[in-house]
Design a protein around this motif. Sequence first.
Motif, PDB file in Angstrom:
ATOM      1  N   ARG A  80       0.856  -1.184   0.000  1.00  0.00           N
ATOM      2  CA  ARG A  80       0.000   0.000   0.000  1.00  0.00           C
ATOM      3  C   ARG A  80       0.897   1.240   0.000  1.00  0.00           C
ATOM      4  O   ARG A  80       1.887   1.300   0.723  1.00  0.00           O
ATOM      5  N   ARG A  81       0.527   2.185  -0.835  1.00  0.00           N
ATOM      6  CA  ARG A  81       1.373   3.368  -0.993  1.00  0.00           C
ATOM      7  C   ARG A  81       0.589   4.640  -0.712  1.00  0.00           C
ATOM      8  O   ARG A  81      -0.571   4.742  -1.083  1.00  0.00           O
ATOM      9  N   GLN A  82       1.223   5.598  -0.071  1.00  0.00           N
ATOM     10  CA  GLN A  82       0.579   6.897   0.129  1.00  0.00           C
ATOM     11  C   GLN A  82       1.492   7.992  -0.401  1.00  0.00           C
ATOM     12  O   GLN A  82       2.636   8.115   0.045  1.00  0.00           O
ATOM     13  N   VAL A  83       0.985   8.761  -1.337  1.00  0.00           N
ATOM     14  CA  VAL A  83       1.732   9.920  -1.806  1.00  0.00           C
ATOM     15  C   VAL A  83       1.566  11.022  -0.766  1.00  0.00           C
ATOM     16  O   VAL A  83       0.441  11.329  -0.354  1.00  0.00           O
ATOM     17  N   VAL A 155      -7.500  14.302   3.029  1.00  0.00           N
ATOM     18  CA  VAL A 155      -7.688  12.855   3.057  1.00  0.00           C
ATOM     19  C   VAL A 155      -8.582  12.428   4.216  1.00  0.00           C
ATOM     20  O   VAL A 155      -9.383  11.511   4.095  1.00  0.00           O
ATOM     21  N   GLY A 156      -8.443  13.150   5.333  1.00  0.00           N
ATOM     22  CA  GLY A 156      -9.230  12.757   6.497  1.00  0.00           C
ATOM     23  C   GLY A 156     -10.675  13.204   6.445  1.00  0.00           C
ATOM     24  O   GLY A 156     -11.572  12.476   6.860  1.00  0.00           O
ATOM     25  N   ARG A 158     -12.334  15.451   3.677  1.00  0.00           N
ATOM     26  CA  ARG A 158     -13.064  15.872   2.481  1.00  0.00           C
ATOM     27  C   ARG A 158     -13.644  14.666   1.747  1.00  0.00           C
ATOM     28  O   ARG A 158     -13.113  13.559   1.853  1.00  0.00           O
ATOM     29  N   GLU A 162     -14.346  16.395  -3.505  1.00  0.00           N
ATOM     30  CA  GLU A 162     -13.644  17.559  -2.969  1.00  0.00           C
ATOM     31  C   GLU A 162     -12.136  17.338  -2.981  1.00  0.00           C
ATOM     32  O   GLU A 162     -11.356  18.216  -3.357  1.00  0.00           O
ATOM     33  N   ALA A 196      -4.950   8.238  -7.008  1.00  0.00           N
ATOM     34  CA  ALA A 196      -5.579   7.352  -6.026  1.00  0.00           C
ATOM     35  C   ALA A 196      -4.712   7.248  -4.772  1.00  0.00           C
ATOM     36  O   ALA A 196      -5.205   7.373  -3.648  1.00  0.00           O
ATOM     37  N   ASP A 197      -3.431   7.045  -4.971  1.00  0.00           N
ATOM     38  CA  ASP A 197      -2.528   6.901  -3.823  1.00  0.00           C
ATOM     39  C   ASP A 197      -2.311   8.223  -3.095  1.00  0.00           C
ATOM     40  O   ASP A 197      -1.806   8.251  -1.983  1.00  0.00           O
ATOM     41  N   GLY A 200      -5.971   8.641  -1.111  1.00  0.00           N
ATOM     42  CA  GLY A 200      -6.366   7.566  -0.212  1.00  0.00           C
ATOM     43  C   GLY A 200      -7.593   6.827  -0.716  1.00  0.00           C
ATOM     44  O   GLY A 200      -8.400   6.339   0.053  1.00  0.00           O
ATOM     45  N   LEU A 201      -7.727   6.744  -2.035  1.00  0.00           N
ATOM     46  CA  LEU A 201      -8.869   6.058  -2.646  1.00  0.00           C
ATOM     47  C   LEU A 201      -8.377   4.909  -3.506  1.00  0.00           C
ATOM     48  O   LEU A 201      -7.184   4.789  -3.791  1.00  0.00           O
TER      49      LEU A 201
ATOM     50  N   GLN B  82     -10.199  18.107  11.386  1.00  0.00           N
ATOM     51  CA  GLN B  82      -9.153  17.095  11.275  1.00  0.00           C
ATOM     52  C   GLN B  82      -8.047  17.411  12.267  1.00  0.00           C
ATOM     53  O   GLN B  82      -7.461  18.498  12.234  1.00  0.00           O
ATOM     54  N   GLY B 156      -4.580   7.724   5.028  1.00  0.00           N
ATOM     55  CA  GLY B 156      -4.806   7.400   3.624  1.00  0.00           C
ATOM     56  C   GLY B 156      -4.845   5.920   3.330  1.00  0.00           C
ATOM     57  O   GLY B 156      -5.649   5.463   2.522  1.00  0.00           O
ATOM     58  N   ARG B 157      -4.004   5.145   3.995  1.00  0.00           N
ATOM     59  CA  ARG B 157      -3.844   3.759   3.572  1.00  0.00           C
ATOM     60  C   ARG B 157      -4.033   2.665   4.589  1.00  0.00           C
ATOM     61  O   ARG B 157      -4.032   1.493   4.235  1.00  0.00           O
TER      62      ARG B 157
END
Lengths: 251, 251
Positions: A80-83, A155-156, A158, A162, A196-197, A200-201, B82, B156-157
């Motif tokens: 799993r990756r988060q930018v 990410v938390g 919206r 949005e 997506a990364d 968080g989708l 947040q 996010g992940r």
Amino acid sequence: MNEQRQQATRQHTCERCPLRPLPIFREFAESELDFVASFKKGELTAERGASVLIEGSHNAHLYTVLSGWGFRYKMLRDGRRQVLNYVMPGDLIGLQGTLMGEMQHSVEALSPLLLCVFERSKLDQLYKCHPGLAFDITWLAAREEQMLDENLLSVGRRTALERAAFLIASLTMRAKAVGLNGNAAVGLPITQQLVADTLGLSLVHTNKTMRKLADRGLIRWRDRGCEVLDLDRLRDIAHSEFPAETKRPLV
Amino acid sequence: MNEQRQQATRQHTCERCPLRPLPIFREFAESELDFVASFKKGELTAERGASVLIEGSHNAHLYTVLSGWGFRYKMLRDGRRQVLNYVMPGDLIGLQGTLMGEMQHSVEALSPLLLCVFERSKLDQLYKCHPGLAFDITWLAAREEQMLDENLLSVGRRTALERAAFLIASLTMRAKAVGLNGNAAVGLPITQQLVADTLGLSLVHTNKTMRKLADRGLIRWRDRGCEVLDLDRLRDIAHSEFPAETKRPLV
DNA sequence: CGTTCCGTTGACCTCTATCAATTTGTGTGG
DNA sequence: CCACACAAATTGATAGAGGTCAACGGAACG
């Protein structure tokens, strides 16, 4: 992923920095310019897809982006990756690694990336002899923190739509501020997987969300990137502040 | 919410700083200590629920937490909130506002909070005369950035359960590092609403997630807070790195 | 001209949000 | 010490946002 795709060169002198003349950056004193010129160790090129910094490594260099796009990210062991944020001209990268040893995130090039490489060993001297520059580095760190705050809020709290609008709008405005793409319609060199990364989708849901924006005529996907058609309406959807970018330092 | 519930006092001299002796903080040179003593303008107390810094305001002071807990957060116009990070003893707050003018986030006390107040106008002098301290401030900013990176990855992940475990575990470890709660079972002065706003979840779902952790005997809710019963297993669930806290600066 | 990357879609299912009570714990005034 | 008021934790029912799976199509690339 390939560190091999990096090359060291030395082409731009600080005196003729292509970035510094931009109105967004603050003026430099003569002595500061001289010091930075000696602080600069060389240049580094990375092609699209190449890793500039790698989580877990001990690269102690500090870089400033001269041209191109990249992104900063973290990964979990299962993939799993988060930018975390994007980097573009004028951004300082590698500060965490420089100060605290091990890198806790990676940086990858989104387009051909040209970086100024600074010598870690001279950082002490910078703090000793050029308090103004030291202040600038702190300032840039605080700015990065501010962007992260905003991303975390996004990410938390919206909604998907949005978040998407906010991401596209803020990237576009940052890009404009440093003159990327000139006056032409801004094109962001990103893929939906990357978006997506960032948001968080999942990829599929990201696609459906971006489709909504495209159907409303706000963006368009073409040439391996995202073209922005209506920045104002994107900003409306994001309903966020977007304070005007103020003059900022460039090391 | 009430700024009124803040009081200015001056009780702890830097020479007898209750925090500095802790092993987690780096040594100070004599001259640095002297300067910081003059840099310190006074102290500020805030009770539980009081706002220390407010988004949109122009408070230019810089603070170090001497004792107590707080949290940093942002809000959207419609009330969605947040939580960005928590603050505890040794943490520096207000840097963004000091450097860039307007505050982009708020800080609220979670318990009675005691803060050292520093004079913004002397910050230039700090950078000029005490490069070591300037470096420390940058270091602390980079550390904050690192924590934000981790939180963003989480929101996010990570799954709800992983996020919850990660949050509780990392708060507990940070608290231990600065000697909060001594050796007793660590109790976190947080509510589930706060946790929800930290993890990017609804209150109800947060409750159900916390219930799972409680049913497994890892935590317990009592006395308006969360008691941690099994830190190791929380860390397992979060399956994250949790690098050992290294020596760090204290301004 | 096949391969690969990437955007696109539909079907289906799970996780999380929302709504609406209810219970428990804490602080306060009588 | 008790009753009431309020904050915070719980819980069940239901709906909706977003995830997963599986395919397909177009465009760039070697």
